[in-house]
Design a protein around this motif. Structure first.
Motif, PDB file in Angstrom:
ATOM      1  N   GLU A   1       6.292   5.540   7.107  1.00 55.61           N
ATOM      2  CA  GLU A   1       7.298   5.061   6.156  1.00 55.61           C
ATOM      3  C   GLU A   1       6.583   4.339   5.020  1.00 55.61           C
ATOM      4  OE1 GLU A   1      10.460   5.665   4.971  1.00 55.61           O
ATOM      5  OE2 GLU A   1      11.243   5.209   6.965  1.00 55.61           O
ATOM      6  N   ARG A   2       6.373   5.002   3.919  1.00 48.90           N
ATOM      7  CA  ARG A   2       5.571   4.466   2.827  1.00 48.90           C
ATOM      8  C   ARG A   2       6.281   3.382   2.020  1.00 48.90           C
ATOM      9  NH1 ARG A   2       3.551   8.872   4.527  1.00 48.90           N
ATOM     10  NH2 ARG A   2       1.461   9.615   3.970  1.00 48.90           N
ATOM     11  N   ASN A   3       7.584   3.301   2.148  1.00 48.45           N
ATOM     12  CA  ASN A   3       8.327   2.324   1.354  1.00 48.45           C
ATOM     13  C   ASN A   3       8.628   1.036   2.110  1.00 48.45           C
ATOM     14  OD1 ASN A   3      10.180   3.378   3.149  1.00 48.45           O
ATOM     15  ND2 ASN A   3      11.870   3.375   1.687  1.00 48.45           N
ATOM     16  N   ASN A   4       8.054   0.876   3.312  1.00 48.80           N
ATOM     17  CA  ASN A   4       8.382  -0.324   4.091  1.00 48.80           C
ATOM     18  C   ASN A   4       7.221  -0.690   5.022  1.00 48.80           C
ATOM     19  OD1 ASN A   4      10.062  -2.445   4.891  1.00 48.80           O
ATOM     20  ND2 ASN A   4      10.934  -1.271   6.571  1.00 48.80           N
ATOM     21  N   VAL A   5       6.031  -0.818   4.456  1.00 49.38           N
ATOM     22  CA  VAL A   5       4.852  -1.177   5.250  1.00 49.38           C
ATOM     23  C   VAL A   5       4.850  -2.686   5.476  1.00 49.38           C
ATOM     24  CG1 VAL A   5       2.338  -1.166   5.340  1.00 49.38           C
ATOM     25  CG2 VAL A   5       3.552   0.774   4.332  1.00 49.38           C
ATOM     26  N   LEU A   6       4.698  -3.083   6.717  1.00 47.68           N
ATOM     27  CA  LEU A   6       4.761  -4.497   7.082  1.00 47.68           C
ATOM     28  C   LEU A   6       3.361  -5.095   7.185  1.00 47.68           C
ATOM     29  CD1 LEU A   6       6.300  -7.014   8.187  1.00 47.68           C
ATOM     30  CD2 LEU A   6       6.092  -5.980  10.460  1.00 47.68           C
ATOM     31  N   VAL A   7       3.171  -6.251   6.548  1.00 50.84           N
ATOM     32  CA  VAL A   7       1.937  -7.026   6.693  1.00 50.84           C
ATOM     33  C   VAL A   7       2.307  -8.368   7.310  1.00 50.84           C
ATOM     34  CG1 VAL A   7       0.012  -8.147   5.506  1.00 50.84           C
ATOM     35  CG2 VAL A   7       0.833  -5.915   4.711  1.00 50.84           C
ATOM     36  N   ILE A   8       1.703  -8.655   8.459  1.00 55.30           N
ATOM     37  CA  ILE A   8       1.945  -9.935   9.151  1.00 55.30           C
ATOM     38  C   ILE A   8       0.715 -10.811   8.951  1.00 55.30           C
ATOM     39  CG2 ILE A   8       2.451 -11.044  11.352  1.00 55.30           C
ATOM     40  CD1 ILE A   8       3.590  -8.355  12.297  1.00 55.30           C
ATOM     41  N   ARG A   9       0.935 -12.008   8.464  1.00 52.77           N
ATOM     42  CA  ARG A   9      -0.173 -12.911   8.112  1.00 52.77           C
ATOM     43  C   ARG A   9       0.075 -14.290   8.689  1.00 52.77           C
ATOM     44  NH1 ARG A   9      -1.440 -12.749   1.990  1.00 52.77           N
ATOM     45  NH2 ARG A   9      -2.368 -10.807   2.768  1.00 52.77           N
TER      46      ARG A   9
ATOM     47  N   CYS B   1      11.965  18.784   5.534  1.00 51.90           N
ATOM     48  CA  CYS B   1      11.252  18.831   4.253  1.00 51.90           C
ATOM     49  C   CYS B   1      11.100  17.417   3.713  1.00 51.90           C
ATOM     50  CB  CYS B   1      12.016  19.689   3.255  1.00 51.90           C
ATOM     51  SG  CYS B   1      12.169  21.417   3.754  1.00 51.90           S
ATOM     52  N   ALA B   2       9.903  17.085   3.250  1.00 51.21           N
ATOM     53  CA  ALA B   2       9.650  15.758   2.690  1.00 51.21           C
ATOM     54  C   ALA B   2       9.612  15.844   1.182  1.00 51.21           C
ATOM     55  CB  ALA B   2       8.334  15.218   3.217  1.00 51.21           C
ATOM     56  N   SER B   3      10.324  14.951   0.539  1.00 50.21           N
ATOM     57  CA  SER B   3      10.324  14.918  -0.919  1.00 50.21           C
ATOM     58  C   SER B   3       9.047  14.265  -1.425  1.00 50.21           C
ATOM     59  CB  SER B   3      11.543  14.120  -1.398  1.00 50.21           C
ATOM     60  OG  SER B   3      11.460  13.886  -2.781  1.00 50.21           O
ATOM     61  N   LYS B   4       8.569  14.741  -2.572  1.00 45.15           N
ATOM     62  CA  LYS B   4       7.341  14.200  -3.151  1.00 45.15           C
ATOM     63  C   LYS B   4       7.470  12.710  -3.443  1.00 45.15           C
ATOM     64  CE  LYS B   4       4.152  14.791  -7.033  1.00 45.15           C
ATOM     65  NZ  LYS B   4       3.843  15.569  -8.254  1.00 45.15           N
ATOM     66  N   LYS B   5       8.666  12.308  -3.886  1.00 44.13           N
ATOM     67  CA  LYS B   5       8.840  10.895  -4.243  1.00 44.13           C
ATOM     68  C   LYS B   5       8.766   9.974  -3.025  1.00 44.13           C
ATOM     69  CE  LYS B   5      13.902  10.764  -3.974  1.00 44.13           C
ATOM     70  NZ  LYS B   5      15.150  10.484  -4.717  1.00 44.13           N
ATOM     71  N   ASN B   6       8.903  10.553  -1.822  1.00 43.63           N
ATOM     72  CA  ASN B   6       8.795   9.744  -0.609  1.00 43.63           C
ATOM     73  C   ASN B   6       7.381   9.707  -0.047  1.00 43.63           C
ATOM     74  OD1 ASN B   6      11.553   9.138  -0.553  1.00 43.63           O
ATOM     75  ND2 ASN B   6      12.034  11.050   0.509  1.00 43.63           N
ATOM     76  N   MET B   7       6.474  10.489  -0.634  1.00 42.32           N
ATOM     77  CA  MET B   7       5.133  10.620  -0.076  1.00 42.32           C
ATOM     78  C   MET B   7       4.029  10.056  -0.975  1.00 42.32           C
ATOM     79  SD  MET B   7       5.750  12.056   2.821  1.00 42.32           S
ATOM     80  CE  MET B   7       4.105  12.545   3.344  1.00 42.32           C
ATOM     81  N   VAL B   8       4.223  10.121  -2.289  1.00 41.95           N
ATOM     82  CA  VAL B   8       3.147   9.788  -3.233  1.00 41.95           C
ATOM     83  C   VAL B   8       3.019   8.276  -3.417  1.00 41.95           C
ATOM     84  CG1 VAL B   8       2.329  10.061  -5.607  1.00 41.95           C
ATOM     85  CG2 VAL B   8       3.418  11.977  -4.423  1.00 41.95           C
ATOM     86  N   TYR B   9       1.781   7.776  -3.351  1.00 38.33           N
ATOM     87  CA  TYR B   9       1.520   6.360  -3.570  1.00 38.33           C
ATOM     88  C   TYR B   9       1.578   6.023  -5.063  1.00 38.33           C
ATOM     89  CZ  TYR B   9      -0.533   6.264   1.163  1.00 38.33           C
ATOM     90  OH  TYR B   9      -0.738   6.356   2.516  1.00 38.33           O
ATOM     91  N   PHE B  10       2.059   4.815  -5.363  1.00 35.68           N
ATOM     92  CA  PHE B  10       1.998   4.229  -6.704  1.00 35.68           C
ATOM     93  C   PHE B  10       2.423   5.209  -7.795  1.00 35.68           C
ATOM     94  CE2 PHE B  10      -1.547   1.924  -4.419  1.00 35.68           C
ATOM     95  CZ  PHE B  10      -0.743   0.852  -4.071  1.00 35.68           C
ATOM     96  N   GLN B  11       3.664   5.627  -7.713  1.00 33.51           N
ATOM     97  CA  GLN B  11       4.199   6.563  -8.697  1.00 33.51           C
ATOM     98  C   GLN B  11       4.334   5.887 -10.060  1.00 33.51           C
ATOM     99  OE1 GLN B  11       7.773   8.370  -6.930  1.00 33.51           O
ATOM    100  NE2 GLN B  11       6.834   8.115  -4.924  1.00 33.51           N
ATOM    101  N   PRO B  12       4.159   6.646 -11.152  1.00 33.31           N
ATOM    102  CA  PRO B  12       4.168   6.065 -12.507  1.00 33.31           C
ATOM    103  C   PRO B  12       5.466   5.318 -12.807  1.00 33.31           C
ATOM    104  CG  PRO B  12       3.386   8.323 -12.555  1.00 33.31           C
ATOM    105  CD  PRO B  12       3.918   8.095 -11.167  1.00 33.31           C
ATOM    106  N   ASP B  13       5.334   4.130 -13.397  1.00 32.21           N
ATOM    107  CA  ASP B  13       6.486   3.370 -13.866  1.00 32.21           C
ATOM    108  C   ASP B  13       6.006   2.448 -14.986  1.00 32.21           C
ATOM    109  OD1 ASP B  13       5.310   1.062 -12.686  1.00 32.21           O
ATOM    110  OD2 ASP B  13       6.277   1.510 -10.782  1.00 32.21           O
TER     111      ASP B  13
END
Length: 259
Positions: free
Chosen positions: A182-190, A23-35
Motif C-alpha cells: 500500500e504505497r499511499n499509507n506507509v507507517l513509520v513508528i518512531r 489490474c493496478a492503476s499506474k497512479k496507485n503504483m508510481v512513487y512521487f508523482q509530479p505535482d
C-alpha cells in the motif's frame, strides 16, 4: 446441448480466471508523482537525534598528533609501530548511557543524547579544545538500524554505519515494496524521548519528501501494509483454486464425452 454445456464450462473457467486477476492503476503504483508542491527537504531540519543506547566511534585529530593520544585509545594488538597505526587506526567507541551521556577521556561525562551528530561533534570539539589547539572530531554511529516489515521483498532489520537514511533507501535495503504494498499509507513508528510517534506517508506524493519521517532515525520501524488485492487474494486463493480446478475438470470431461 453438449456444446452449450461446454460453452458454459468455458465461460465459468474464463470468469474464474478474470476473478483471480486484478489490474493496478499506474497512479496507485508510481512513487512521487509530479505535482506543484514546493519541496524543502533539508536534512538539517530532520536530522536524527542521538539517544541512549547509541554506540559512537569517536576520534580526535590535531596538528600535534601527540596531543591527541590521551583522547584516542590505541589497540594493544597494534603494537608501537607508527606505520601500522597510521594504516589501521583503532577508533574507540562509546555507548550513550541511560542518562544520555558518554564518559570521554579527560573531558569526563558529557551529555550527547538529544543532539544531532553535528551538534554533538561541535560540543565535543569545544570541550577537547580546552586541552589541545584546534582539534578535529570524527563521529560515526556504529549501530544505526531500522526495521522494515510488511509487503517488501526482504523484510528485516538493517544496520548501517551512517545516520543519513531516507525511507526510500530503507525500502531499497528491503528489496523495495511488492506490487501488493500500500504505497499511499506507509507507517513509520518512531520512539523519541521515551515516547512513540506514528507517521503515515503517501509515497505517491512528492510532498512526502517534506515529512519529518522522510529521513529515518535510529530504531525506526517501517511497515508497508498490504493492499486490497493482497487481502482478497489471501481470502479467496484457496477456495478459488479449488473452484478453478473443478471447472477445469468439468470442461475436460465434457470435451472428452462430446468427441
Amino acid at each position: 446441448m453438449s456444446k452449450s454445456i461446454l460453452g458454459v464450462g468455458l465461460s465459468l473457467l474464463i470468469a474464474s480466471i478474470l476473478f483471480c486477476t486484478s489490474c493496478a492503476s499506474k497512479k496507485n503504483m508510481v512513487y512521487f508523482q509530479p505535482d506543484s508542491v514546493e519541496l524543502n527537504t533539508l536534512y538539517e531540519l530532520n536530522a536524527p537525534k542521538l539517544q541512549p543506547g547509541d554506540i559512537l566511534a569517536i576520534s580526535v585529530t590535531a596538528d600535534d598528533v601527540r596531543a591527541t593520544l590521551p583522547f584516542n585509545q590505541v589497540s594493544p594488538y597494534q603494537g608501537n609501530t607508527g606505520t601500522i597505526q597510521a594504516t589501521n587506526p583503532f577508533i574507540p567507541t562509546y555507548a550513550i548511557d541511560a542518562n544520555g551521556e558518554i564518559d570521554f577521556p579527560k573531558v569526563g561525562k558529557i551529555k550527547l543524547a538529544g543532539k544531532t551528530r553535528t551538534q554533538a561533534m561541535d560540543l565535543l570539539r569545544g570541550e577537547v579544545g580546552r586541552y589541545i589547539v584546534d582539534p578535529g572530531i570524527s563521529m560515526v554511529v556504529r549501530n544505526f538500524r531500522v526495521t522494515v516489515l510488511g509487503e517488501v521483498l526482504r523484510p528485516g532489520t538493517f544496520t548501517i554505519e551512517n545516520d543519513r537514511l531516507t525511507i526510500l533507501e530503507a525500502l531499497g535495503l528491503a528489496g523495495d515494496m511488492t506490487i501488493y504494498g500500500e504505497r499511499n499509507n506507509v507507517l513509520v513508528i518512531r520512539e523519541q524521548d521515551g515516547k512513540k510517534e506514528e507517521f503515515r506517508l503517501d509515497l505517491r506524493k512528492r510532498e512526502t519528501m517534506n515529512s519529518p519521517a522522510y529521513y529515518l532515525t535510529q530504531n525506526d520501524v517501517v511497515y508497508v501494509e498490504p493492499n486490497g488485492a493482497r487481502i482478497q487474494n489471501s481470502k479467496y486463493t484457496a477456495t478459488t483454486s479449488i473452484f478453478v480446478s473443478v471447472v477445469g475438470l468439468i470442461v475436460t470431461v465434457i470435451s472428452v464425452v462430446t468427441r
